[in-house]
Design a protein around this motif. Sequence first.
Motif, mmCIF file in Angstrom:
data_model
loop_
_atom_site.group_PDB
_atom_site.id
_atom_site.type_symbol
_atom_site.label_atom_id
_atom_site.label_comp_id
_atom_site.label_asym_id
_atom_site.label_seq_id
_atom_site.Cartn_x
_atom_site.Cartn_y
_atom_site.Cartn_z
ATOM 1 N N GLN A 5 0.811 -1.215 0.000
ATOM 2 C CA GLN A 5 0.000 0.000 0.000
ATOM 3 C C GLN A 5 0.847 1.269 0.000
ATOM 4 O OE1 GLN A 5 -3.598 0.358 0.142
ATOM 5 N NE2 GLN A 5 -3.323 -1.694 -0.704
ATOM 6 N N LEU A 6 2.062 1.154 0.518
ATOM 7 C CA LEU A 6 2.917 2.334 0.606
ATOM 8 C C LEU A 6 3.356 2.767 -0.786
ATOM 9 C CD1 LEU A 6 5.027 1.241 3.695
ATOM 10 C CD2 LEU A 6 3.202 2.959 3.642
ATOM 11 N N ASP A 7 3.300 4.075 -0.995
ATOM 12 C CA ASP A 7 3.589 4.739 -2.262
ATOM 13 C C ASP A 7 2.529 4.488 -3.322
ATOM 14 O OD1 ASP A 7 6.066 6.324 -2.096
ATOM 15 O OD2 ASP A 7 6.961 4.417 -1.515
ATOM 16 N N ARG A 8 1.535 3.673 -2.978
ATOM 17 C CA ARG A 8 0.396 3.522 -3.882
ATOM 18 C C ARG A 8 -0.814 4.262 -3.336
ATOM 19 N NH1 ARG A 8 -3.663 -0.439 -5.205
ATOM 20 N NH2 ARG A 8 -3.057 -1.850 -3.536
ATOM 21 N N ARG A 9 -1.084 4.107 -2.061
ATOM 22 C CA ARG A 9 -2.151 4.870 -1.410
ATOM 23 C C ARG A 9 -1.619 5.864 -0.398
ATOM 24 N NH1 ARG A 9 -7.384 3.359 -1.317
ATOM 25 N NH2 ARG A 9 -7.588 5.439 -0.446
ATOM 26 N N VAL A 66 15.254 1.181 -12.337
ATOM 27 C CA VAL A 66 14.512 1.182 -11.078
ATOM 28 C C VAL A 66 13.021 1.102 -11.406
ATOM 29 C CG1 VAL A 66 14.081 2.375 -8.909
ATOM 30 C CG2 VAL A 66 16.294 2.647 -10.054
ATOM 31 N N PHE A 67 12.352 0.043 -10.968
ATOM 32 C CA PHE A 67 10.923 -0.130 -11.206
ATOM 33 C C PHE A 67 10.146 0.365 -9.985
ATOM 34 C CE2 PHE A 67 12.768 -3.117 -14.178
ATOM 35 C CZ PHE A 67 11.996 -2.920 -15.309
ATOM 36 N N CYS A 68 9.340 1.394 -10.201
ATOM 37 C CA CYS A 68 8.565 2.006 -9.121
ATOM 38 C C CYS A 68 7.092 1.646 -9.245
ATOM 39 C CB CYS A 68 8.743 3.522 -9.160
ATOM 40 S SG CYS A 68 10.427 4.067 -8.800
ATOM 41 N N VAL A 69 6.301 2.104 -8.251
ATOM 42 C CA VAL A 69 4.888 1.760 -8.186
ATOM 43 C C VAL A 69 4.127 2.314 -9.381
ATOM 44 C CG1 VAL A 69 2.769 2.142 -6.877
ATOM 45 C CG2 VAL A 69 4.888 1.512 -5.693
ATOM 46 N N ASP A 70 4.344 3.595 -9.678
ATOM 47 C CA ASP A 70 3.656 4.240 -10.789
ATOM 48 C C ASP A 70 4.499 5.424 -11.251
ATOM 49 O OD1 ASP A 70 3.247 6.214 -8.830
ATOM 50 O OD2 ASP A 70 1.198 5.562 -8.422
ATOM 51 N N GLN A 71 3.970 6.198 -12.171
ATOM 52 C CA GLN A 71 4.744 7.301 -12.739
ATOM 53 C C GLN A 71 5.049 8.390 -11.707
ATOM 54 O OE1 GLN A 71 4.133 8.284 -16.979
ATOM 55 N NE2 GLN A 71 2.109 7.385 -16.692
ATOM 56 N N GLU A 72 4.081 8.665 -10.834
ATOM 57 C CA GLU A 72 4.309 9.669 -9.800
ATOM 58 C C GLU A 72 5.425 9.234 -8.861
ATOM 59 O OE1 GLU A 72 3.911 11.256 -5.741
ATOM 60 O OE2 GLU A 72 3.472 9.199 -6.408
#
Length: 821
Positions: A399-403, A432-438
């Motif tokens: 959930q972290l960095d997503r919500r 580096v693969f992150c949660v989303d673009q933000e």
Amino acid sequence: MGASTPEGVAIRQLVIPRLEAAGWSARNWRREFPITGEPRMVVDGRVRKRRPLRADFALLHGEHPIAVVEAKHSLRDVRTGVQQAREYARRLDLAVAYATNGHQIVEIDMRNQTEREVAAFRSPQELWEHHRQATGLHSDLGVRFFTTPYSRAVPDARGNPKTVRYYQHVALQRLLARIAAGERRLLAVLATGSGKTMLAMQLVHILWENHWPRGATSLDDRPRVLYLADRDVLVSQPMRDWFQPVFGDGPVCRVQGEVQRSKHLYFALYQALDQPGERETLFRDYDPDWFDLIIVDECHRGSARASSQWRQVLDHFAPAVQLGLTATPRYEGDVDTYGYFGEPVYVYSLRQGIEDGFLAPFEVLRVRLDIDVDGLEVPPGTLDREGREIPAGTYGATQLDRRLVTPERTRQVARYLTEYLRRTDPMAKTIVFCVDQEHAGRMREELVNLNSDLMRAHGDWVVRITADEGDRGRRFLDDFQREDQPVPVVAVTSQLLSTGVDVPTAKNIVLFRNIESMVEFKQIIGRGSRLAPEYGKEYFTIIDILGSTRKFEDPQFDGPPIRVVQVDDPDAGPDDEQTGQVEVTELDPDDTPGDEGEPASETSAGDNAGSDGSDDQDVDPGEEDEIVRRSRKYYLDGVDVYVASEALYVINDENGRLRRVRYEQWVRDRVLSLETNPESLRAQWATIAGRRALRELLAETLAFQVDDLVTRLNKVDCDPIDLLIWLAWDGPLLSRRDRVAMFSRDQREFLDQFSPRARQILATLLDKYTAYGVEELSPRALRTPPLSEMGSVVELAKEFGGKDGLRRAIDELGQRLFRAG
């Protein structure tokens, strides 16, 4: 095999005459036929290569092998080479293999699985007829396919022609045999980095050279081929780098917005063929039988779902031969790669590619943050930075960095990655693969601020490459992929680089988002699996933040890591198999990025794919309504986050599973198992030859290089052997400066026996040892400043009576230096 070896003599005097007696000659055999590459073993950043597999003889029809011969010494039992010959034949998909000692010959029939001693080798014609029958080459077309040479028009990095590897050859010949037999649905499964595009190009080349399917007398005597994918890079790169060098620009075109019928090799995105709008979709402007061959790259995506809107493209062109290429076939829900294309004609796994030396091995660094291990408890009434109340509950890693965003979490990972790159190689290409673009944007910003010196020196040292970056992102991606382009070094992304992007020089893959899909996991790992030894890339490192590499233990995964190091909870016991996962309080069950295991599109809500289909949107238009609502995130400042201490994962001898141990305890236990003592270790370490032998012993014992202790324990001013002894026997830990100071105090008589110039040379070696380490205690150090400025190595060696005297003096210097303390 050397001509002077016993085997070489047997080949020259006995084997070759018997081959010639059967009708073979140097025109239709090949000596030392290469099969595998050089398999690599990585011991903590140091690469060791094993010898490649080579057959003593490959017996050829045209340029392709139809049998192998393994020769042994004339005095050895002829059956000594049987299993080796069988292995070669199995890999090459051959019907016959031979083992011989020159006097006797054993013929191995791989199809009937029989072995018998024979009086002679089969003749070229006899062996070719046997090969045809065994492999089903019954038609003239099948024979013509087999006897067509491969294209050599695509150069490698050195300008030499790229050649077909053994597994590509086997896959090609199986596919061609099926096409010659009239089959219409074909599937080839090859690990990422193993050369699916080479396979596709060579297949088209052979069909092209044989005027398939209409024949040379037809007015349209060349095949019409559609190369289909769902991302721009998946069609632009093959077209530019593989097909145009072979076929030229004339027959090649990119389908963009309008129908073209004057070409033969068409490259298109689903989006370009199936544009939503008032007019009829573009693909329907082509007759169903217009294309003879459709190559579907990454066929586990795009049209893979039976209910997919893009599946109608394949259905429309049903009369064509359709070849699916993928590293990760899928069978879940209404996605069934096998159901559509059939069972794979050939499978080449990541495990096999690494074992063969064609793909890069990898090591795993597991990094666990305290907030991910324990979860973040948000009490009722907590407000975010905008004054909004954050829903109460326990927020876990998924959930972290997503919500819920805690900026310090991303900052801590950026800090860890910065420290890692600076102690290994700050110019090592990293994804580096992150949660989303933000999230990718914030990660990039943190890396910029932590590495402003590298940004000043190299400009675009770190960049974000996501769909929102548009043309700028594509330019960054082009530069990032180029092997001869040093920047960008770090590419921060979310989904865009997870599939079909070739970055042969990528040395680090950072997983900073949760990955539940095995297909996506394999695809992401594949971003680092290509070898580029000419650019210093012989293995890669996976830095895993959220524990996604637990999938290595899944039976569906086909390539285990060479080594796993974990930065984890310091209080965990050494025998823990896996850190427990914190149960996550789901705040909104609808806020899931796509179907389970399926990544959501990087295209933000409101973005439209370009009319030419060039946008890298990877979501079927028919599924867009099912993509998640992108709700606003909560930002919570002031949360402390830290990385715990380091531990090593090793194989448990009893059950073969990974077992976590403390790094320091592991070193201590392994050193003590050698039943040696500090004095003996120091004495060996003191001399050049002794250090070489001790390094090999310790690398085998510890499963990493002893020199790595310096960086792992952050004791850069200490000698590795002192660190080893300190860990194993709890002795006093001396820095290199301390050791030199004690030597200078106690060993004046040793230095005084030399001339002033010789004393200056030895004193300079000690200075270099203090600054740089034990490798400076070597004649090689005389080739570097400031010693190289005092004269050549030969001139300096004269001060010690010659090179042997120089070596003795340096070894004695080392012995006395390490006797101190």
